[in-house]
Design a protein around this motif. Structure first.
Motif, PDB file in Angstrom:
ATOM      1  N   LEU A  69       5.196   6.193 -11.794  1.00 46.53           N
ATOM      2  CA  LEU A  69       6.143   7.059 -12.515  1.00 46.53           C
ATOM      3  C   LEU A  69       6.660   8.169 -11.602  1.00 46.53           C
ATOM      4  CD1 LEU A  69       7.474   7.759 -15.229  1.00 46.53           C
ATOM      5  CD2 LEU A  69       5.583   9.266 -15.656  1.00 46.53           C
ATOM      6  N   ILE A  70       5.768   8.736 -10.798  1.00 43.73           N
ATOM      7  CA  ILE A  70       6.177   9.828  -9.922  1.00 43.73           C
ATOM      8  C   ILE A  70       7.112   9.322  -8.839  1.00 43.73           C
ATOM      9  CG2 ILE A  70       5.293  11.493  -8.246  1.00 43.73           C
ATOM     10  CD1 ILE A  70       2.841  11.680 -10.096  1.00 43.73           C
ATOM     11  N   PHE A  71       6.798   8.147  -8.290  1.00 45.99           N
ATOM     12  CA  PHE A  71       7.657   7.553  -7.274  1.00 45.99           C
ATOM     13  C   PHE A  71       9.051   7.297  -7.840  1.00 45.99           C
ATOM     14  CE2 PHE A  71       8.500   3.919  -4.249  1.00 45.99           C
ATOM     15  CZ  PHE A  71       8.587   4.727  -3.143  1.00 45.99           C
TER      16      PHE A  71
ATOM     17  N   THR B  15       2.434   1.733  -3.393  1.00 46.58           N
ATOM     18  CA  THR B  15       1.556   2.083  -4.509  1.00 46.58           C
ATOM     19  C   THR B  15       0.671   3.274  -4.187  1.00 46.58           C
ATOM     20  OG1 THR B  15       0.004   0.441  -3.718  1.00 46.58           O
ATOM     21  CG2 THR B  15       1.441  -0.220  -5.504  1.00 46.58           C
ATOM     22  N   SER B  16       0.970   3.998  -3.085  1.00 47.65           N
ATOM     23  CA  SER B  16       0.058   5.084  -2.746  1.00 47.65           C
ATOM     24  C   SER B  16       0.271   6.317  -3.617  1.00 47.65           C
ATOM     25  CB  SER B  16       0.171   5.454  -1.281  1.00 47.65           C
ATOM     26  OG  SER B  16       1.474   5.832  -0.992  1.00 47.65           O
ATOM     27  N   ILE B  17       1.338   6.340  -4.410  1.00 43.74           N
ATOM     28  CA  ILE B  17       1.378   7.366  -5.459  1.00 43.74           C
ATOM     29  C   ILE B  17       1.684   6.674  -6.776  1.00 43.74           C
ATOM     30  CG2 ILE B  17       2.001   9.395  -4.099  1.00 43.74           C
ATOM     31  CD1 ILE B  17       4.848   8.891  -4.998  1.00 43.74           C
ATOM     32  N   PRO B  18       1.349   7.330  -7.898  1.00 47.70           N
ATOM     33  CA  PRO B  18       1.604   6.719  -9.194  1.00 47.70           C
ATOM     34  C   PRO B  18       3.080   6.322  -9.338  1.00 47.70           C
ATOM     35  CG  PRO B  18       0.270   8.655  -9.476  1.00 47.70           C
ATOM     36  CD  PRO B  18       0.592   8.580  -8.038  1.00 47.70           C
TER      37      PRO B  18
ATOM     38  N   ALA C 114      10.926  10.537  -8.341  1.00 46.38           N
ATOM     39  CA  ALA C 114      11.413  11.102  -7.091  1.00 46.38           C
ATOM     40  C   ALA C 114      12.641  10.342  -6.622  1.00 46.38           C
ATOM     41  CB  ALA C 114      10.322  11.056  -6.028  1.00 46.38           C
TER      42      ALA C 114
ATOM     43  N   GLU D 158       0.831  -1.210   0.000  1.00 49.88           N
ATOM     44  CA  GLU D 158       0.000   0.000   0.000  1.00 49.88           C
ATOM     45  C   GLU D 158       0.863   1.257   0.000  1.00 49.88           C
ATOM     46  OE1 GLU D 158      -2.830   0.184   3.164  1.00 49.88           O
ATOM     47  OE2 GLU D 158      -4.050  -1.338   2.190  1.00 49.88           O
ATOM     48  N   VAL D 159       1.908   1.238   0.842  1.00 49.83           N
ATOM     49  CA  VAL D 159       2.783   2.413   0.892  1.00 49.83           C
ATOM     50  C   VAL D 159       3.442   2.631  -0.459  1.00 49.83           C
ATOM     51  CG1 VAL D 159       4.905   3.328   1.883  1.00 49.83           C
ATOM     52  CG2 VAL D 159       3.222   2.276   3.347  1.00 49.83           C
TER      53      VAL D 159
END
Lengths: 458, 363
Positions: free
Chosen positions: B211-213, B206-209, B216, B203-204
């Protein structure tokens, strides 16, 4: 119902906190910040006009201003001889040497005293003598070999004959004699208290302050607020359009299940699904916005900032041509998945008993599709729309970068390229919160669409 | 396993699309492997500064230079060889990443689904010893060697660290663990909520998309293929883990697993011999989809110029040449088509396997 939504929101908070802390700590832990390279580098940018000393000072001021001189977390576990925090008294290269000496000779205290003495000696020396002792001082600043250190210290002491110099000589000998090269095998725990980067950052964040951009020192909230509008319009217009088109396509396919047209649409969608978004965007760019084929749309940006900012119609008319290609790109990129899922939901509902009943009582299939099937198929579709967010956000990044739209996506790319960590962390947080909210919204709409859920939870 | 191969054989015989996709993929792999031995007129990183932005199918073969079949980019690099080598790069990055993340995903998902929250019993002594062992490995196996290399200590020191680590681990498991087991307090057994832990972790992540992860994380490390692959593995195992977990939940209800349990089979035998072979099809499908998405992601990242060194030959790098000259359509069309066709072949392949699996499930 409200209680349920609140509960969902609160259970999502630990995940958010864990994610954002992970991103923050990683961004600060990994070495080599971009600005250090930029400020300290001899031939880079603005600072190249200054000499080495003022560059050092600028860098130290910068570290202090962005509070990067503080320890990272509440505690740290280091090798025993390691200095426990950055000491801004010394320059970057001296700090490196301090660390090297501490690791090699095993005592942090003696090493820092040694450095104090060295600085004193250097301050007392006249420039003439400094010139002559240049080599020895250089050795004292960079070498780790015990023999070189001692002989250079002796030479300096002979030449300058001040008390500081003899103290330096003594310290050097003590350093070499008390060498304990394996001291780093033991870990040391340092407690930093509340004065650390993580605590400051988190407490600022809870007060709504995201920090300041490393790149231009503007407040991150301000930068975000400027960019978020464009992205918001881009994403919401695209999702509405994509949803309408996908719905109409799948309704048509449900009504004409055996037509050649359906097969054609499905294979087109299947092929479209395998074209990566950035290739699609560039193909559209080449076809419709380059002088080589058709130049129908403007290529880059969001129009010029007009002289009549008050007139909203003027602004829309001005910006619409710039938005056409990006929106088409986003719509085409999500359309295959969306159509496939909606079609599946609809055909599941078409198999159900109530559809058969409705047909049996003589309603036309057209009417059944619009009233009976669609309403029942809405539930899986609602979840689908909130699931679309990741691919839309990723799509917005690519599309905004290619078409140079000043939004969150292109800001993310610039921030990543210039290692502007406060902005990156803020973008990650905003998108994560947005995702949680869209999940909540989906739950809410679910309850609106299905009375069974509404009554069972309230 | 044999039954699965037989299924594949049936699809191969009946479906034309499957045959075409498989042949394409196999020849793609063979060409990528043999590429350094092929007689190409230009190497991908050779600059031909006399012929920049050369349009394709433009024959100008002279005594001094051979023509560029598919044109050149802004630095005169040959598009044809860049396209072929770009495929090789995409394969060499995405295949290992997907293999590793599938292995991690299957292991975690299988155990999470099989043991659930209550079945994995573990004593307090083991938890304490495992925790200390993990901390020691991080300190002596990772932190000290990395720092030692940074401050230029001798390599013997690093070796010493690992010897120390080995001794410590031996002490922990051979001495401390049996010793703790003697005390009642540490003998107490409790259930490790493995399922909850793994689900929270996914969950942690995949909690943001994704590509963005990845963007970053990639901005924190210097551009390098190894580090980027590490980041990709970190984000890609979650899908397979969830899938494996769901499949185990489904299979646990099926009669033959229940029969195995009542016959008294060991956990490991049940998992590896009875559960794993029956979830092969969905995992193969997830694998090919992951491969396609990784290839797309790799070229997107190199198009954006993030996380990969600029010397890396890649589809994305060739395509990004369009930014300096929008009329150079061949920079987008040829590598983009190659990428698109490869992704299409992977999707067709997994589509047929998925539909045969669904038919079987319904029977």
């Amino acid at each position: 119902m409200h209680y349920y939504l609140l509960k969902r929101f609160i259970t999502a908070l630990p995940t958010l906190w864990l994610l954002i802390s992970l991103v923050f700590l990683l961004s600060r832990m990994l070495p080599g910040s971009f600005s250090s390279a930029r400020i300290l580098d001899d031939n880079a940018g603005f600072y190249s006009k200054a000499n080495a000393e003022s560059r050092e000072k600028a860098y130290r001021d910068y570290l202090h201003k962005t509070s990067q001189d503080l320890p990272l977390f509440y505690f740290s576990i280091n090798a025993a001889p390691e200095p426990d925090s950055l000491n801004l008294k010394y320059s970057e290269s001296d700090r490196q040497q301090l660390k090297r000496l501490a690791w090699h000779y095993g005592s942090q205290n003696i090493v820092s005293e040694y450095f104090n003495n060295l600085q004193q000696v250097e301050n007392q020396l006249s420039s003439n003598k400094k010139q002559r002792l240049q080599n020895e001082l250089m050795v004292l600043h960079t070498s780790i070999s015990s023999h070189d250190l001692v002989s250079s210290a002796q030479k300096v002491a002979e030449a300058s004959s001040t008390t500081a110099a003899s103290a330096l000589e003594k310290k050097t000998i003590q350093l070499v004699k008390q060498q304990n090269p394996y001291s780093f095998m033991l870990p040391a725990l340092h407690w930093h208290g509340l004065k650390n980067q993580y605590h400051q950052w988190l407490s600022q964040l809870l007060q709504g302050n995201f920090g300041y951009s490393y790149r231009n020192n503007r407040a991150v909230t301000e930068v975000l607020a400027e960019a978020i509008g464009n992205t918001w319009w881009l994403i919401s217009i695209s999702i509405c359009l994509a949803f309408i088109i996908a719905l109409e396509l799948s309704l048509l396919m449900i009504q004409h299940p055996h037509s050649r047209w359906k097969k054609f649409t499905l294979s087109i969608l299947f092929t479209l699904d395998s074209i990566p978004l950035f290739v699609l965007a560039l193909l559209l760019l080449v076809l419709f916005a380059s002088p080589f084929f058709l130049q129908l749309f403007p290529v880059y940006g969001m129009g010029f900032y007009g002289s009549e900012p008050n007139n909203i119609f003027y602004a829309i008319a001005n910006q619409a041509p710039f938005m056409v290609l990006p929106i088409v790109c986003l719509v085409l990129s999500v359309l295959p998945y969306l159509t496939n899922q909606i079609y599946r939901a609809l055909s599941d509902a078409a198999q159900a008993n109530y559809t058969k009943t409705a047909r049996a009582k003589g309603l036309s299939f057209r009417k059944i599709v619009r009233t009976h099937i669609l309403r029942n198929a809405l539930l899986p579709i609602i979840t689908l729309l909130s699931d679309m967010l990741p691919s839309l956000a990723a799509g917005a990044i690519i599309v905004e970068t290619i078409f140079a739209i000043p939004g969150i996506g292109s800001m993310a790319i610039t921030a990543v390229q210039s290692r502007d960590y406060p902005v990156i962390v803020a973008i990650v947080l905003v998108i994560a919160i947005f995702k949680v909210l869209s999940n909540l919204l989906a739950d809410f709409c679910y309850a609106l669409a299905d009375p069974r859920i509404r009554y069972s939870t309230s | 396993m044999n039954a699965w191969l037989k299924d594949i054989h049936t699809i191969w015989q009946t479906k034309f699309g499957f045959r075409a996709a498989l042949i394409y993929l196999l020849s793609f792999i063979v060409i990528s492997l043999l590429l350094p031995f092929l007689p190409l007129p230009y190497q991908p990183n050779v600059l031909d500064l006399e012929h920049i932005f050369q349009p394709p199918f433009n024959n100008f073969t002279t005594s001094t230079s051979v023509s560029h079949w598919l044109g050149t980019d802004g630095l005169g690099r040959d598009v044809f060889s860049n396209m072929l080598y770009g495929g090789r790069t995409a394969l060499f990055i995405s295949l290992p990443v997907m293999v590793i993340s599938t292995i991690i995903g299957i292991t975690l998902g299988l155990n999470a689904g099989y043991y659930g929250d209550k079945m994995l019993k573990i004593s307090r002594a083991s938890v304490i010893v495992l925790f200390i062992a993990l901390a020691c490995s991080l300190y002596y196996g990772l932190h000290i060697p990395l720092q030692a290399i940074e401050v230029k200590l001798e390599l013997q020191i690093v070796a010493l660290c690992y010897i120390m680590l080995g001794l410590l681990l031996m002490f922990l498991f051979l001495l401390l663990h049996p010793l703790l087991k003697k005390f009642m307090v540490f003998q107490k057994v409790f259930a490790l909520p493995l399922d909850t832990i793994i689900i929270r972790l996914t969950e942690v992540l995949t909690s943001i998309p994704r590509l963005i992860f990845i963007l970053a994380l990639a901005s924190f490390v210097p551009p390098s293929i190894t580090l980027l692959s590490g980041i990709l593995v970190l984000t890609y195992w979650t899908g397979t883990a969830r899938l494996a977990r769901a499949e185990v939940f489904r299979l646990k209800e099926i009669l033959y697993v229940e029969a195995g349990v009542s016959l008294g089979f060991k956990d490991r035998r049940l998992l590896w011999k009875h559960v794993l072979p029956n979830m092969l099809s969905p995992i193969v499908v997830a694998f090919t989809f992951g491969l396609a998405s990784l290839m797309t992601l790799e070229s997107t990242l190199s198009f954006l110029g993030i996380g990969v060194p600029t010397t890396l030959v890649s589809w994305g790098r060739t395509i990004s040449g369009i930014r300096s000259n929008t009329s150079a359509w061949w920079l987008v069309v040829f590598p983009g088509a190659f990428l698109g066709v490869t992704v299409l072949a992977l999707q067709v392949f997994s589509y047929y396997i998925l539909s045969s699996f669904k038919e079987k499930k319904q029977m």
